[in-house]
Scaffold this motif. Structure first.
Motif: not given
Length: 226
Positions: A42, A45, A47-49, A70, A73-74, A77
């Protein structure tokens, strides 16, 4: 599916051998992904959650209220950050590493106890003793690992895997790869959680939900291919 505890299908996961060691062409996370790890994503940037903690704490507790989207996304990243290929486990890989060579209901045998996992301990399975439930997640690594040295494959949080949801195994890949057809708006969850009775923690039990689904009982474990 998931009504029986024995393995439902045979698959072949290739092994690489040398004179001194044996390794599989994928690695599974020793622990479920923690808040510490998620929070780094997070901050950078990736991950958004920002997950809900319900006052349970962050740190080394497994991250919760993360969807399959989610989770993707992790791992994207983490792959960029490390230069390695991180991803979700496939369903076949998950059961392989969760069982750790066993064919019993749980990697620990045909029953499970509150001293072995975090689950709804008010419920018995196969004559197992009952106990007091934690009622929330606990830090990863609290309980004894399975024979592959993986922690919390039973309970604590459900773990997202890569596969699309299918009601049964007819037509499923037999090489350990993800099943990328079927209802791909829903994805598979494995392992059971802190709020579930022991039958849902069995190595064979499978569940599916929408890719946007978030819950206080859902997290993830990562895999690495290289």
């Amino acid at each position: 599916m998931g009504q029986h505890s024995y393995p439902h299908r045979l698959l072949s996961i290739a092994r690489l051998n040398s004179a001194s060691s044996r390794s599989y062409p994928f690695a599974a996370g020793k622990y479920e992904v923690t808040f510490d790890e998620w929070d780094a994503c997070v901050r950078e940037g990736g991950c958004k959650q920002m997950p809900d903690i319900r006052g349970w704490g962050r740190g080394r507790r497994p991250v919760i209220t993360v969807s399959w989207d989610d989770a993707k996304q992790y791992v994207a990243w983490l792959s960029r950050k490390t230069g390695k290929n991180y991803r979700l486990l496939t369903e076949a890989e998950w059961e392989y590493v969760a069982r750790a060579g066993t064919t019993s209901a749980f990697s620990s045998g045909n029953s499970i106890t509150p001293q072995q996992a975090n689950y709804d301990a008010s419920v018995s399975y196969a004559g197992s003793p009952t106990g007091t439930s934690e009622g929330k997640t606990v830090e990863v690594g609290r309980y004894t690992p399975n024979a592959f040295d993986l922690y919390d494959v039973h309970g604590n949080v459900w773990e997202w895997v890569e596969d699309c949801w299918n009601d049964g195994y007819a037509g499923a890949p037999t090489d350990g790869s993800a099943w990328t057809s079927g209802n791909c708006a829903r994805r598979v969850l494995r392992g059971g959680s802190r709020s579930d009775g022991p039958r849902y923690l069995r190595s064979a039990f499978r569940y599916g939900d929408n890719t946007s689904y978030r819950s206080l009982s859902v997290g993830l474990r990562v895999a690495r291919t290289n």
